[in-house]
Write an enzyme that holds these catalytic residues in place. Structure first.
Site, mmCIF file in Angstrom:
data_model
loop_
_atom_site.group_PDB
_atom_site.id
_atom_site.type_symbol
_atom_site.label_atom_id
_atom_site.label_comp_id
_atom_site.label_asym_id
_atom_site.label_seq_id
_atom_site.Cartn_x
_atom_site.Cartn_y
_atom_site.Cartn_z
ATOM 1 N N SER A 172 0.830 -1.214 0.000
ATOM 2 C CA SER A 172 0.000 0.000 0.000
ATOM 3 C C SER A 172 0.860 1.258 0.000
ATOM 4 C CB SER A 172 -0.906 -0.001 1.239
ATOM 5 O OG SER A 172 -0.101 0.034 2.401
ATOM 6 N N THR A 173 0.253 2.356 -0.443
ATOM 7 C CA THR A 173 0.970 3.639 -0.488
ATOM 8 C C THR A 173 1.339 4.079 0.926
ATOM 9 O OG1 THR A 173 -0.208 4.184 -2.505
ATOM 10 C CG2 THR A 173 0.778 6.026 -1.306
ATOM 11 N N GLU A 206 6.391 -0.218 -5.427
ATOM 12 C CA GLU A 206 5.265 -0.658 -6.269
ATOM 13 C C GLU A 206 4.021 -0.577 -5.410
ATOM 14 O OE1 GLU A 206 5.689 -1.063 -9.271
ATOM 15 O OE2 GLU A 206 7.722 -1.770 -9.634
ATOM 16 N N VAL A 254 2.052 2.299 3.658
ATOM 17 C CA VAL A 254 3.226 1.579 4.187
ATOM 18 C C VAL A 254 4.458 1.907 3.335
ATOM 19 C CG1 VAL A 254 4.196 -0.685 4.745
ATOM 20 C CG2 VAL A 254 1.791 -0.246 5.202
ATOM 21 N N CYS A 256 -3.189 -5.198 -7.883
ATOM 22 C CA CYS A 256 -2.586 -3.866 -7.917
ATOM 23 C C CYS A 256 -2.994 -3.189 -9.210
ATOM 24 C CB CYS A 256 -1.079 -3.977 -7.837
ATOM 25 S SG CYS A 256 -0.410 -5.110 -9.026
HETATM 26 N N1 LIG Z 1 2.072 -1.976 -7.494
HETATM 27 C C1 LIG Z 1 2.140 -3.283 -7.288
HETATM 28 O O1 LIG Z 1 2.902 -3.985 -7.928
HETATM 29 C C2 LIG Z 1 1.245 -3.936 -6.257
HETATM 30 C C3 LIG Z 1 1.027 -5.316 -6.323
HETATM 31 C C4 LIG Z 1 0.180 -5.895 -5.399
HETATM 32 C C5 LIG Z 1 -0.424 -5.124 -4.412
HETATM 33 N N2 LIG Z 1 -0.173 -3.796 -4.368
HETATM 34 C C6 LIG Z 1 -0.808 -2.966 -3.345
HETATM 35 O O2 LIG Z 1 -0.733 -3.600 -2.072
HETATM 36 C C7 LIG Z 1 -1.829 -3.216 -1.273
HETATM 37 C C8 LIG Z 1 -2.505 -4.407 -0.645
HETATM 38 O O3 LIG Z 1 -1.587 -5.244 -0.007
HETATM 39 P P1 LIG Z 1 -1.338 -5.230 1.574
HETATM 40 O O4 LIG Z 1 -2.589 -4.844 2.275
HETATM 41 O O5 LIG Z 1 -0.693 -6.521 1.925
HETATM 42 O O6 LIG Z 1 -0.288 -4.044 1.707
HETATM 43 P P2 LIG Z 1 0.454 -3.510 3.012
HETATM 44 O O7 LIG Z 1 1.146 -2.272 2.601
HETATM 45 O O8 LIG Z 1 -0.446 -3.438 4.173
HETATM 46 O O9 LIG Z 1 1.526 -4.659 3.350
HETATM 47 C C9 LIG Z 1 2.523 -5.035 2.426
HETATM 48 C C10 LIG Z 1 3.686 -5.650 3.193
HETATM 49 O O10 LIG Z 1 4.309 -4.646 3.989
HETATM 50 C C11 LIG Z 1 4.584 -5.172 5.277
HETATM 51 N N3 LIG Z 1 4.694 -4.050 6.232
HETATM 52 C C12 LIG Z 1 3.727 -3.529 7.031
HETATM 53 N N4 LIG Z 1 4.238 -2.495 7.757
HETATM 54 C C13 LIG Z 1 5.532 -2.362 7.412
HETATM 55 C C14 LIG Z 1 6.581 -1.486 7.785
HETATM 56 N N5 LIG Z 1 6.397 -0.506 8.674
HETATM 57 N N6 LIG Z 1 7.797 -1.638 7.219
HETATM 58 C C15 LIG Z 1 8.007 -2.598 6.285
HETATM 59 N N7 LIG Z 1 7.052 -3.474 5.886
HETATM 60 C C16 LIG Z 1 5.830 -3.355 6.436
HETATM 61 C C17 LIG Z 1 3.438 -6.110 5.518
HETATM 62 O O11 LIG Z 1 3.752 -7.008 6.554
HETATM 63 C C18 LIG Z 1 3.303 -6.765 4.144
HETATM 64 O O12 LIG Z 1 4.223 -7.823 4.003
HETATM 65 C C19 LIG Z 1 -2.765 -2.465 -2.200
HETATM 66 O O13 LIG Z 1 -2.625 -1.087 -1.999
HETATM 67 C C20 LIG Z 1 -2.273 -2.850 -3.578
HETATM 68 O O14 LIG Z 1 -2.563 -1.929 -4.588
HETATM 69 C C21 LIG Z 1 0.645 -3.179 -5.268
#
Ligand SMILES: NC(=O)c1ccc[n+]([C@@H]2O[C@H](COP(=O)([O-])OP(=O)(O)OC[C@H]3O[C@@H](n4cnc5c(N)ncnc54)[C@H](O)[C@@H]3O)[C@@H](O)[C@H]2O)c1
Length: 583
Positions: free
Chosen positions: A269-270, A290, A272, A324
């Protein structure tokens, strides 16, 4: 007679080409080492390793709420140890030949092809998606990525010759692509298999080690995938420690960013992503982000609705919309708006949604569960807000549904979406097709760009030039003309976004090279004839005419007219002839 002969010629030419192509496709490949399936017993099990862990993660099937297992949640110290293990292993792997790297990828590819069903079943259990969605989004794209790396990877990582500067005409110049060392990848929950294998295959092919932090909401399957990877590494004669999978929470992700990896790929996510970038700034670790998306899916009035409707439905509902690169804003030109909506709604109302855990259900279900706890309620609040402001429900809608303890939101089509609604700006990440109408092409571009995100986009028209022109004006990292997400199936293309969708590119030539240090090298082209020597005038201590000499060089090499260049030569000659004042 001539026409007859021509047809005959054409026929035989086509037949010959077909036979040649067929024999090329069917040529016997080199056998690669195989290893047995990495699960035991009659049922497929993946992760259950939390017995001795201080902290653990409860893994559940989002479609039924059933417990799948417990996996350990890594403490930051453990993550740092894993980085060290990968670092040591990467020192050996960076010396590996492209032949060995290709062997490793072929072993993986063979295993994936032989075990597609198990891989999809485990992904379906962990993420709640139907088998077809897993086959598309997990296996097919991974196989294409490996195929591209096998056929083109070496070409883009070999030293690349570059032009030399005008003054350096007697030199050779090139770029070498050296492995960065250890890549840290932090990935989301939506495609538990592909999210691991996507960064892994490129990182290993570029000669790196990799530590991958998987999502706490899809960790169970990672244990099976980890066993597959380690077995493949062993079969290819590579160190097992080269790939480390981290299961855990945000603190484990943070430890990966700050723990000494050489570059970070963050997919998520944006919100995080911003935290990751801030943490990476402390150690000046490069990051590729990404992030989220809200892709525009534009349908012009001359588009083929037979083609568009099914493509649009898959763009909205594949993986229950948890993509995504998910089509989230459907922009329909006014004359075809109603026809499109009624066709799409007729299909959406027939979609089967439910748990995909059983083998039978997994094969026939169209739409699965929403994986993230609370996501179905968030989707409902976005839909409610839109309806309260005047949007109409053409299909689905209603409340989040639970099936047992599963989490579902029905496939929904909303029309009359406007800028003031939350659903216009906020990422839904769920099975909602939000439709708005437009009149002119310019209006479509303005609507598409009225968005904080800019990941993918699609434009549909029978007039390809019109679609291409419109597509080139969309602020997004990727555009598929007359298709949805087709850029992702061309793995030579870079993947990434603009605006709040992130920066840097992952995938394709640009993404592969981003896992390397591009090192610039020059050497003398004719060392036996010409080597760089500092001219006597410029040698320390510099002579009084040194400055005029350099000015002359500038004019001679870079003067835009012949006159300037000749003046430069004269200046050089004068400087060379000038006598040093005696003190
Ligand atoms: N652009 C792309 O290629 C792409 C692909 C798939 C999903 N996404 C995006 O991902 C999001 C959904 O996935 P999500 O809910 O798992 O995302 P998220 O940002 O909540 O989590 C992603 C990862 O980050 C980790 N994380 C959480 N806090 C952190 C921190 N402080 N430091 C480092 N890592 C941390 C989580 O444990 C997880 O493994 C949506 O916004 C989607 O658009 C983007």
């Amino acid at each position: 007679m001539l026409a007859y002969v021509d047809r005959q010629t054409l026929y035989w030419a086509a037949l010959t080409v077909s036979v040649l192509l067929l024999s090329y496709w069917l040529r016997p490949g080199q056998p690669v080492p195989k290893f047995p399936p990495q699960w035991s017993g009659s049922g497929i099990t993946a992760g259950n390793d939390a017995a001795n862990a201080k902290q653990s993660l409860l893994c559940q099937d989002p479609g039924t709420g059933q417990t799948l297992g417990l996996v350990s949640a890594a403490h930051p110290d453990q993550v740092r140890q894993q980085i060290e293990l990968a670092k040591t292993a990467s020192k050996e792997w960076r010396q590996s030949s492209f032949h060995q790297r290709r062997l490793l990828l072929k072993i993986l590819l063979q295993h994936i092809i032989d075990n597609q069903e198990a891989i999809c079943r485990v992904s379906a259990l962990d993420s709640g998606k139907p088998m077809v969605d897993a086959a598309f989004g997990e296996v097919l794209v991974t196989c294409e990525k490996i195929r591209w790396l096998l056929s083109e990877g070496e070409r883009w990582l070999r030293p690349e010759s570059r032009s030399t500067g005008r003054m350096m005409f007697y030199k050779k110049a090139w770029v070498e692509f050296h492995p960065v060392g250890v890549v840290g990848a932090i990935v989301p929950f939506n495609y538990p298999f592909h999210n691991i294998f996507n960064p892994l295959t490129a990182a290993l092919f570029a000669g790196n080690g990799i530590v991958i932090k998987v999502s706490e909401h899809a960790s169970w399957s990672s244990r099976l995938y980890e066993r597959i990877i380690h077995a493949a590494l062993q079969a290819a004669g590579a160190p097992k420690e080269l790939v480390q999978i981290v299961t855990g929470y945000g603190d484990a992700g943070n430890a990966l960013v700050t723990g000494g990896v050489d570059t970070v790929i963050f997919v998520g996510s944006t919100a995080v992503g911003k935290k990751v970038m801030a943490a990476a700034a402390e150690t000046l670790t490069p990051v590729t982000l990404e992030l989220g998306g809200k892709d525009a899916f534009i349908v012009l009035d001359d588009a083929d609705l037979n083609q568009v409707t099914q493509t649009a439905l898959r763009g909205a509902f594949q993986g229950a919309g948890q993509n995504c690169m998910g089509a989230e804003r459907f922009l329909l030109q006014a004359p075809i708006h109603d026809a499109f909506v009624s066709r799409a709604a007729a299909v959406a109302q027939k979609l089967r949604q439910g748990p995909t855990a059983s083998e039978q259900a997994g094969r026939v279900m169209d739409v699965g569960a929403t994986c993230l706890p609370g996501l179905a309620e968030k989707i409902a609040s976005l839909v409610d807000d839109a309806v309260a402001q005047g949007a109409k429900v053409a299909a689905g809608g209603g409340r989040p549904q639970t099936n047992g303890s599963g989490q579902f939101f029905p496939p929904t089509i909303l029309t009359g979406i406007t800028h003031s609604m939350r659903i216009w700006r906020e990422e839904v990440f769920g099975p909602v097709m939000a439709v708005a109408a437009f009149n002119t092409d310019d209006e479509a571009v303005a609507l598409a760009n009225d968005c904080p995100f800019g990941l993918g986009s699609s434009v549909f028209s029978r007039n390809t030039a019109r679609a291409r022109n419109l597509g080139s004006r969309i602020e997004a990292g990727m555009t598929s003309i007359n298709d949805f997400a087709a850029t992702y199936m061309s793995q030579s293309l870079p993947f990434g976004g603009v605006k709040e969708s992130g920066f840097g590119r992952f995938g394709g030539i640009e993404g592969l090279r981003a896992l390397c240090i591009p090192k610039s090298v020059t050497e003398d082209r004719f060392p036996w004839l010409m080597r760089t020597d500092i001219p006597p005038l410029l040698q320390y201590p510099v002579k009084a005419a040194a400055f005029d000499f350099v000015c002359g060089l500038v004019k001679m090499f870079y003067g835009l007219t012949l006159r300037d260049q000749l003046q430069g030569i004269v200046k050089i000659v004068r400087a060379l002839l000038e006598r040093e004042p005696t003190s």
